[in-house]
Design a protein around this motif. Structure first.
Motif, PDB file in Angstrom:
ATOM      1  N   GLY A 164       0.817  -1.207   0.000  1.00 40.04           N
ATOM      2  CA  GLY A 164       0.000   0.000   0.000  1.00 40.04           C
ATOM      3  C   GLY A 164       0.851   1.257   0.000  1.00 40.04           C
ATOM      4  N   ALA A 165       1.961   1.240   0.747  1.00 37.65           N
ATOM      5  CA  ALA A 165       2.873   2.384   0.766  1.00 37.65           C
ATOM      6  C   ALA A 165       3.484   2.612  -0.616  1.00 37.65           C
ATOM      7  CB  ALA A 165       3.970   2.161   1.802  1.00 37.65           C
ATOM      8  N   PHE A 166       3.802   1.509  -1.311  1.00 38.87           N
ATOM      9  CA  PHE A 166       4.338   1.645  -2.665  1.00 38.87           C
ATOM     10  C   PHE A 166       3.308   2.290  -3.594  1.00 38.87           C
ATOM     11  CE2 PHE A 166       4.560  -0.129  -6.962  1.00 38.87           C
ATOM     12  CZ  PHE A 166       5.797   0.335  -7.365  1.00 38.87           C
ATOM     13  N   LEU A 167       2.040   1.870  -3.482  1.00 36.69           N
ATOM     14  CA  LEU A 167       0.988   2.457  -4.310  1.00 36.69           C
ATOM     15  C   LEU A 167       0.818   3.941  -4.003  1.00 36.69           C
ATOM     16  CD1 LEU A 167      -1.748  -0.337  -4.226  1.00 36.69           C
ATOM     17  CD2 LEU A 167      -0.205   0.217  -6.100  1.00 36.69           C
ATOM     18  N   CYS A 168       0.869   4.306  -2.714  1.00 35.76           N
ATOM     19  CA  CYS A 168       0.772   5.716  -2.337  1.00 35.76           C
ATOM     20  C   CYS A 168       1.933   6.512  -2.913  1.00 35.76           C
ATOM     21  CB  CYS A 168       0.756   5.853  -0.814  1.00 35.76           C
ATOM     22  SG  CYS A 168      -0.717   5.173  -0.020  1.00 35.76           S
ATOM     23  N   PHE A 169       3.128   5.942  -2.860  1.00 32.95           N
ATOM     24  CA  PHE A 169       4.312   6.597  -3.426  1.00 32.95           C
ATOM     25  C   PHE A 169       4.143   6.829  -4.922  1.00 32.95           C
ATOM     26  CE2 PHE A 169       8.252   5.608  -5.781  1.00 32.95           C
ATOM     27  CZ  PHE A 169       8.961   6.776  -5.524  1.00 32.95           C
ATOM     28  N   GLU A 170       3.713   5.788  -5.639  1.00 33.58           N
ATOM     29  CA  GLU A 170       3.527   5.908  -7.091  1.00 33.58           C
ATOM     30  C   GLU A 170       2.467   6.952  -7.416  1.00 33.58           C
ATOM     31  OE1 GLU A 170       4.694   3.566 -10.044  1.00 33.58           O
ATOM     32  OE2 GLU A 170       6.303   4.146  -8.695  1.00 33.58           O
ATOM     33  N   GLY A 171       1.329   6.898  -6.711  1.00 29.66           N
ATOM     34  CA  GLY A 171       0.259   7.847  -6.975  1.00 29.66           C
ATOM     35  C   GLY A 171       0.665   9.273  -6.674  1.00 29.66           C
ATOM     36  N   ALA A 172       1.302   9.486  -5.517  1.00 22.78           N
ATOM     37  CA  ALA A 172       1.722  10.836  -5.142  1.00 22.78           C
ATOM     38  C   ALA A 172       2.766  11.371  -6.110  1.00 22.78           C
ATOM     39  CB  ALA A 172       2.264  10.832  -3.717  1.00 22.78           C
ATOM     40  N   GLU A 173       3.677  10.521  -6.547  1.00 25.56           N
ATOM     41  CA  GLU A 173       4.705  10.954  -7.492  1.00 25.56           C
ATOM     42  C   GLU A 173       4.080  11.394  -8.810  1.00 25.56           C
ATOM     43  OE1 GLU A 173       9.182   9.500  -8.216  1.00 25.56           O
ATOM     44  OE2 GLU A 173       7.678   8.043  -8.817  1.00 25.56           O
ATOM     45  N   LYS A 174       3.045  10.666  -9.245  1.00 25.82           N
ATOM     46  CA  LYS A 174       2.363  11.059 -10.482  1.00 25.82           C
ATOM     47  C   LYS A 174       1.655  12.392 -10.317  1.00 25.82           C
ATOM     48  CE  LYS A 174       1.680   6.447 -12.443  1.00 25.82           C
ATOM     49  NZ  LYS A 174       0.705   5.463 -12.960  1.00 25.82           N
ATOM     50  N   VAL A 175       1.046  12.617  -9.147  1.00 26.29           N
ATOM     51  CA  VAL A 175       0.381  13.897  -8.898  1.00 26.29           C
ATOM     52  C   VAL A 175       1.402  15.031  -8.903  1.00 26.29           C
ATOM     53  CG1 VAL A 175      -0.918  15.251  -7.220  1.00 26.29           C
ATOM     54  CG2 VAL A 175      -1.523  12.871  -7.606  1.00 26.29           C
ATOM     55  N   VAL A 176       2.544  14.814  -8.258  1.00 28.76           N
ATOM     56  CA  VAL A 176       3.595  15.830  -8.221  1.00 28.76           C
ATOM     57  C   VAL A 176       4.091  16.137  -9.630  1.00 28.76           C
ATOM     58  CG1 VAL A 176       5.955  16.311  -7.456  1.00 28.76           C
ATOM     59  CG2 VAL A 176       4.310  15.309  -5.864  1.00 28.76           C
ATOM     60  N   GLU A 177       4.305  15.098 -10.430  1.00 27.89           N
ATOM     61  CA  GLU A 177       4.752  15.296 -11.808  1.00 27.89           C
ATOM     62  C   GLU A 177       3.711  16.063 -12.609  1.00 27.89           C
ATOM     63  OE1 GLU A 177       5.463  11.381 -13.192  1.00 27.89           O
ATOM     64  OE2 GLU A 177       7.464  11.228 -12.317  1.00 27.89           O
TER      65      GLU A 177
ATOM     66  N   GLY B 177      -6.325   5.696 -12.901  1.00 26.28           N
ATOM     67  CA  GLY B 177      -5.334   4.801 -12.309  1.00 26.28           C
ATOM     68  C   GLY B 177      -4.595   5.457 -11.162  1.00 26.28           C
ATOM     69  N   MET B 178      -4.271   6.738 -11.322  1.00 25.31           N
ATOM     70  CA  MET B 178      -3.575   7.480 -10.269  1.00 25.31           C
ATOM     71  C   MET B 178      -4.455   7.597  -9.027  1.00 25.31           C
ATOM     72  SD  MET B 178      -2.002  11.310 -10.659  1.00 25.31           S
ATOM     73  CE  MET B 178      -3.589  11.943 -11.218  1.00 25.31           C
ATOM     74  N   ALA B 179      -5.735   7.945  -9.225  1.00 26.48           N
ATOM     75  CA  ALA B 179      -6.655   8.049  -8.091  1.00 26.48           C
ATOM     76  C   ALA B 179      -6.867   6.689  -7.425  1.00 26.48           C
ATOM     77  CB  ALA B 179      -7.998   8.615  -8.567  1.00 26.48           C
ATOM     78  N   ALA B 180      -6.934   5.636  -8.235  1.00 23.77           N
ATOM     79  CA  ALA B 180      -7.147   4.293  -7.687  1.00 23.77           C
ATOM     80  C   ALA B 180      -5.962   3.864  -6.827  1.00 23.77           C
ATOM     81  CB  ALA B 180      -7.368   3.294  -8.817  1.00 23.77           C
ATOM     82  N   MET B 181      -4.749   4.203  -7.255  1.00 26.83           N
ATOM     83  CA  MET B 181      -3.570   3.863  -6.455  1.00 26.83           C
ATOM     84  C   MET B 181      -3.622   4.528  -5.085  1.00 26.83           C
ATOM     85  SD  MET B 181      -0.180   3.648  -8.836  1.00 26.83           S
ATOM     86  CE  MET B 181      -0.447   5.143  -9.728  1.00 26.83           C
ATOM     87  N   LEU B 182      -3.995   5.810  -5.057  1.00 20.02           N
ATOM     88  CA  LEU B 182      -4.050   6.526  -3.788  1.00 20.02           C
ATOM     89  C   LEU B 182      -5.159   5.986  -2.894  1.00 20.02           C
ATOM     90  CD1 LEU B 182      -3.510  10.159  -5.117  1.00 20.02           C
ATOM     91  CD2 LEU B 182      -1.858   8.734  -3.896  1.00 20.02           C
ATOM     92  N   TRP B 183      -6.308   5.702  -3.477  1.00 23.03           N
ATOM     93  CA  TRP B 183      -7.435   5.189  -2.702  1.00 23.03           C
ATOM     94  C   TRP B 183      -7.119   3.816  -2.115  1.00 23.03           C
ATOM     95  CZ3 TRP B 183     -10.914   1.782  -5.923  1.00 23.03           C
ATOM     96  CH2 TRP B 183     -11.771   1.039  -5.108  1.00 23.03           C
ATOM     97  N   VAL B 184      -6.633   2.906  -2.968  1.00 24.27           N
ATOM     98  CA  VAL B 184      -6.349   1.547  -2.499  1.00 24.27           C
ATOM     99  C   VAL B 184      -5.170   1.551  -1.529  1.00 24.27           C
ATOM    100  CG1 VAL B 184      -5.659  -0.768  -3.194  1.00 24.27           C
ATOM    101  CG2 VAL B 184      -7.320   0.485  -4.552  1.00 24.27           C
ATOM    102  N   GLY B 185      -4.097   2.256  -1.877  1.00 26.18           N
ATOM    103  CA  GLY B 185      -2.925   2.288  -1.006  1.00 26.18           C
ATOM    104  C   GLY B 185      -3.239   2.885   0.351  1.00 26.18           C
ATOM    105  N   GLY B 186      -3.956   4.024   0.348  1.00 25.76           N
ATOM    106  CA  GLY B 186      -4.323   4.640   1.616  1.00 25.76           C
ATOM    107  C   GLY B 186      -5.252   3.759   2.428  1.00 25.76           C
TER     108      GLY B 186
ATOM    109  N   LEU C  65       3.328  11.523  -0.300  1.00 28.48           N
ATOM    110  CA  LEU C  65       4.201  12.696  -0.344  1.00 28.48           C
ATOM    111  C   LEU C  65       5.377  12.545   0.603  1.00 28.48           C
ATOM    112  CD1 LEU C  65       1.911  15.877  -0.529  1.00 28.48           C
ATOM    113  CD2 LEU C  65       3.463  14.990  -2.273  1.00 28.48           C
ATOM    114  N   VAL C  66       5.104  12.004   1.785  1.00 31.67           N
ATOM    115  CA  VAL C  66       6.191  11.785   2.748  1.00 31.67           C
ATOM    116  C   VAL C  66       7.216  10.817   2.166  1.00 31.67           C
ATOM    117  CG1 VAL C  66       6.762  10.841   5.017  1.00 31.67           C
ATOM    118  CG2 VAL C  66       4.725  12.274   4.741  1.00 31.67           C
ATOM    119  N   ILE C  67       6.743   9.737   1.548  1.00 33.13           N
ATOM    120  CA  ILE C  67       7.656   8.740   0.984  1.00 33.13           C
ATOM    121  C   ILE C  67       8.429   9.326  -0.198  1.00 33.13           C
ATOM    122  CG2 ILE C  67       7.822   6.443  -0.048  1.00 33.13           C
ATOM    123  CD1 ILE C  67       5.203   5.751   1.404  1.00 33.13           C
ATOM    124  N   VAL C  68       7.737  10.119  -1.035  1.00 31.37           N
ATOM    125  CA  VAL C  68       8.407  10.773  -2.166  1.00 31.37           C
ATOM    126  C   VAL C  68       9.529  11.670  -1.652  1.00 31.37           C
ATOM    127  CG1 VAL C  68       8.126  12.515  -3.974  1.00 31.37           C
ATOM    128  CG2 VAL C  68       6.471  10.663  -3.773  1.00 31.37           C
ATOM    129  N   GLY C  69       9.239  12.450  -0.597  1.00 33.48           N
ATOM    130  CA  GLY C  69      10.267  13.316  -0.033  1.00 33.48           C
ATOM    131  C   GLY C  69      11.456  12.533   0.494  1.00 33.48           C
TER     132      GLY C  69
END
Length: 307
Positions: free
Chosen positions: A102-115, A232-241, A291-295
Motif C-alpha cells: 500500500g505504501a508503494f501504491l501511495c508513493f507511485e500515486g503521489a509521485e504522479k500527482v507531483v509530476e 489509475g492514479m486516483a485508484a492507487m491513492l485510494w487503495v494504497g491509503g 508525499l512523505v515517501i516521495v520526499g
C-alpha cells in the motif's frame, strides 16, 4: 446389483453437488477478492498501454500477448506458491506486507500527482533508437517487471481475504483471481491500444455516420488515455491509503482509521455515500503518506548523488 448401482449413482450425485458448491464458493471468493483489488487492476490497465506506444500497429497485439503470458507466470508460478507458503508458515506477515505494498501504491500515486502539478508527465519518454527487436524485448521485459509488483499486491489483497480458508481453497481462489484479472486487464488493454486503428478503419467506411464516428474515435484517443491515467492514479491513492489505514487497526495508531470512519459516518449513513466518503478520505490519506515517501526517496537520492 441394482441397489449397488443406485447407491453408486447417489454417491456420484453427492460428489457432484459438493463439487458444484465448492466451485460456487471459489467463484464467490474470487469475485470478492477481485473487487478488493480493483484499484490495483485499474492501475495495471492504465500503465500497460504505455509500453506498446510507438511501435508499429502489427506488433502491438503480439507484445500485449507476451506481456499477458509473463503476467500469468508471475501470478501462478511465482506469487501463488509464495503466497501459500506465507499463509501456511508466517500468516502474521500478510498485513505488514500488504501495508508495504500500500505504501508503494501511495508513493507511485503521489509521485504522479507531483509530476502532473509540475508540468511533467511520467509516461512520456524520449524516443529510443536501436534494433526494433531489442527495443521490443526491453519494453516487454519492463512491463512484466512492473506487472510483478502490481500482481504481488493483487495476490496479497486476495490472500488476506481468504486467509481463514483451507489451503486448497486459498490456492483455488488465488489461481482464479490470477486468471480472471489477467484476462480482464490485458483484454481491456488490447482493446484500448487498438481503438485508434478501429477508428481509422471506420473512418473509411460507409455510411457517413460511421465515418464520423471513426474520426471521433481517433480524436478521442488522447483524452481516453489521459482519463485512464488519472483514474489509475486516483485508484492507487485510494487503495494504497485504504490498505495502510486498515492495517493500522489493532495498533497504537488505530485512532486514525477510526477517525476516518467516523468522519464518513458523520456525513451520511447511506452505504453508497459512506463508501464514497471513505474512499475519498483514504485517497487523501494515501496522497499525504505518498508525499512523505516521495520526499524521503528524493532526499536519499540527493544524498547518494542522484538527481
Amino acid at each position: 446389483m441394482a441397489s449397488g448401482l443406485a447407491a453408486l449413482l447417489d454417491d456420484v450425485a453427492a460428489i457432484a453437488r459438493l463439487a458444484a458448491a465448492s466451485l460456487d464458493d471459489v467463484s464467490a471468493a474470487a469475485g470478492k477478492t477481485s473487487m478488493k483489488a480493483a484499484g490495483v487492476v485499474v492501475d495495471d490497465a492504465a500503465v500497460t498501454p504505455t509500453y506498446v506506444t510507438g511501435f508499429s500497429p502489427e506488433r502491438e497485439l503480439p507484445m500485449i500477448w507476451r506481456i499477458a503470458l509473463g503476467s500469468l507466470r508471475n501470478k501462478l508460478l511465482l506469487l501463488l506458491p509464495a503466497a501459500l507458503l506465507l499463509s501456511a508458515f508466517l500468516p502474521a506477515a500478510i498485513t505488514p506486507l500488504l501495508m508495504l505494498g500500500g505504501a508503494f501504491l501511495c508513493f507511485e500515486g503521489a509521485e504522479k500527482v507531483v509530476e502532473l502539478l509540475g508540468g511533467h508527465h511520467g509516461t512520456e519518454e524520449a524516443p529510443e533508437t536501436g534494433d526494433p527487436a531489442h527495443l521490443e524485448q526491453a519494453k516487454v521485459s519492463g512491463a512484466i517487471r512492473t506487472d510483478l509488483i502490481l500482481s504481488g499486491e493483487i495476490m496479497a489483497i486476495s490472500l488476506a481475504e481468504v486467509a481463514g480458508e483451507p489451503l486448497a481453497m486459498q490456492a483455488l481462489v488465488l489461481a482464479a483471481v490470477g486468471l480472471v484479472v489477467t484476462v480482464g486487464v490485458y483484454g481491456v488493454v488490447a482493446l484500448i491500444v487498438k481503438l485508434d486503428d478501429i477508428g481509422l478503419h471506420l473512418a473509411r467506411r460507409q455510411p457517413a455516420v460511421v465515418r464520423r464516428f471513426g474520426r471521433g474515435l481517433v480524436k478521442m484517443m488522447p483524452g481516453i488515455l489521459g482519463t485512464l491515467e488519472t483514474v489509475g492514479m486516483a485508484a492507487m491513492l485510494w487503495v494504497g491509503g485504504g490498505i495502510i489505514l486498515h492495517g493500522l487497526e489493532g495498533t497504537p495508531l488505530a485512532a486514525l482509521p477510526h477517525a476516518v470512519h467516523d468522519m464518513a459516518a458523520a456525513v451520511s449513513h447511506a452505504s453508497v455515500v459512506l463508501w464514497t466518503i471513505n474512499a475519498l478520505l483514504s485517497a487523501v490519506f494515501g496522497f499525504l503518506a505518498g508525499l512523505v515517501i516521495v520526499g524521503i526517496v528524493h532526499v536519499i537520492g540527493m544524498m547518494r548523488g542522484r538527481h
